[in-house]
Design a protein around this motif. Structure first.
Motif, PDB file in Angstrom:
ATOM      1  N   ILE A  70       0.842  -1.205   0.000  1.00 47.26           N
ATOM      2  CA  ILE A  70       0.000   0.000   0.000  1.00 47.26           C
ATOM      3  C   ILE A  70       0.873   1.249   0.000  1.00 47.26           C
ATOM      4  CG2 ILE A  70      -1.589   1.371   1.421  1.00 47.26           C
ATOM      5  CD1 ILE A  70      -2.941  -1.231   2.230  1.00 47.26           C
ATOM      6  N   SER A 130       1.045   3.975  -2.934  1.00 44.82           N
ATOM      7  CA  SER A 130       0.719   5.350  -2.561  1.00 44.82           C
ATOM      8  C   SER A 130       1.826   6.309  -2.988  1.00 44.82           C
ATOM      9  CB  SER A 130       0.488   5.447  -1.049  1.00 44.82           C
ATOM     10  OG  SER A 130      -0.600   4.645  -0.647  1.00 44.82           O
ATOM     11  N   PHE A 170     -10.158   6.339   3.670  1.00 42.60           N
ATOM     12  CA  PHE A 170      -9.248   5.701   2.725  1.00 42.60           C
ATOM     13  C   PHE A 170      -7.973   6.522   2.466  1.00 42.60           C
ATOM     14  CE2 PHE A 170     -13.525   4.299   1.989  1.00 42.60           C
ATOM     15  CZ  PHE A 170     -13.404   2.934   1.803  1.00 42.60           C
ATOM     16  N   LYS A 179      -0.620   7.234   2.731  1.00 41.02           N
ATOM     17  CA  LYS A 179      -1.244   5.993   2.288  1.00 41.02           C
ATOM     18  C   LYS A 179      -2.656   6.212   1.743  1.00 41.02           C
ATOM     19  CE  LYS A 179       1.220   2.835   5.411  1.00 41.02           C
ATOM     20  NZ  LYS A 179       1.065   1.846   6.504  1.00 41.02           N
ATOM     21  N   TYR A 186      -5.662   3.716   0.939  1.00 38.29           N
ATOM     22  CA  TYR A 186      -6.103   2.339   1.101  1.00 38.29           C
ATOM     23  C   TYR A 186      -7.074   1.955  -0.020  1.00 38.29           C
ATOM     24  CZ  TYR A 186      -4.024   2.665   5.730  1.00 38.29           C
ATOM     25  OH  TYR A 186      -3.127   2.830   6.767  1.00 38.29           O
ATOM     26  N   PRO A 220     -11.671   1.057   5.975  1.00 39.10           N
ATOM     27  CA  PRO A 220     -11.363   0.731   4.581  1.00 39.10           C
ATOM     28  C   PRO A 220     -11.864  -0.660   4.195  1.00 39.10           C
ATOM     29  CG  PRO A 220      -9.424   1.589   5.702  1.00 39.10           C
ATOM     30  CD  PRO A 220     -10.455   1.325   6.748  1.00 39.10           C
TER      31      PRO A 220
END
Length: 240
Positions: free
Chosen positions: A3, A7, A190, A197, A199, A240
């Protein structure tokens, strides 16, 4: 770890998109009608929504899309994340003007692009002067059939927290008489404020029915918008 890597990749792609689309607005766009600059900005938003979906697995869905304004209106939106500052460019009609922090105008390329489109930059420490600017400039832009985007909370608020709603957008609605469209979402679940990040998952956005503010005081408009937005946000997924 995956993730984080995704990101970071998206962050790089977003910065590149700001450079490409921002420079397009302040070079080619400045030689063309305002409608062209609006469409370039909308294309930037659409491109980033695609990049988020492809790179981060971050999607969105809209409930009440039929309520999105087709003509001049005042959109008051929940502010949890960077996501809505990008996505609204694509989701709402291109003829947009935003109430935003004056400091953003000083950013290279991004700030230049903001200045090339008729937005409403305000000094939040200016108090009544800033509110007067919102009402005067906002009314002028509404008469030009532009949609005004307002984040009543003024700054990003983490999911589960509440912040006092400002009165600037509501006062604009009271004085101008243009319809108000409230928007709720859970983007902060999120893509957290000040967080890198993103998600994977699906952000929920709820667009409320426009209401006529005529005969209402700014304080009543604020209470109505806040109650609707916060009630809708509380119904949305918080993980999330």
């Amino acid at each position: 770890m995956l993730i984080t890597l995704r990101s970071m990749l998206y962050f790089v792609a977003m910065i590149l998109s700001i450079g490409i689309f921002g420079l397009a607005i302040v070079t080619i766009g400045m030689l063309m009608p305002l409608s062209v600059r609006d469409r370039i900005a909308a294309a930037w938003g659409s491109t980033n929504l695609w990049l988020m979906r492809v790179i981060c697995g971050l999607k969105y869905r809209i409930q009440g899309a039929e309520n999105l304004p087709k003509h001049a209106a005042i959109v008051m939106c929940k502010h949890q994340s960077t996501w809505e500052t990008i996505s609204l460019k694509a989701i709402i009609r291109p003829q947009q003007s935003w109430i935003l922090k004056q400091e953003l105008m000083r950013l290279p390329i991004f700030g230049w692009a903001l200045a090339a489109i008729p937005n409403i930059p305000i000094d939040r420490s200016a108090g009544r002067k800033a509110v007067k600017q919102i009402v005067e400039r906002g009314t002028e832009l509404l008469k030009r059939d532009r949609t005004i985007i307002v984040f009543p909370e003024g700054t990003r608020t983490a999911p589960g927290e509440r912040r006092k709603y400002g009165i600037g957008g509501s006062l604009l609605a009271e004085k101008s008489g243009y319809p108000v469209v409230p928007i709720a979402h859970n983007a902060g679940v999120f893509w957290r404020r000040r967080g890198l990040k993103k998600y994977p998952g699906t952000i929920d956005m709820v667009v409320g029915e426009a209401f006529d503010p005529k005969g209402m005081k700014a304080s009543e408009i604020t209470r109505k918008v806040e109650a609707w937005i916060e009630t809708e946000v509380d119904r949305l997924p918080s993980k999330p």
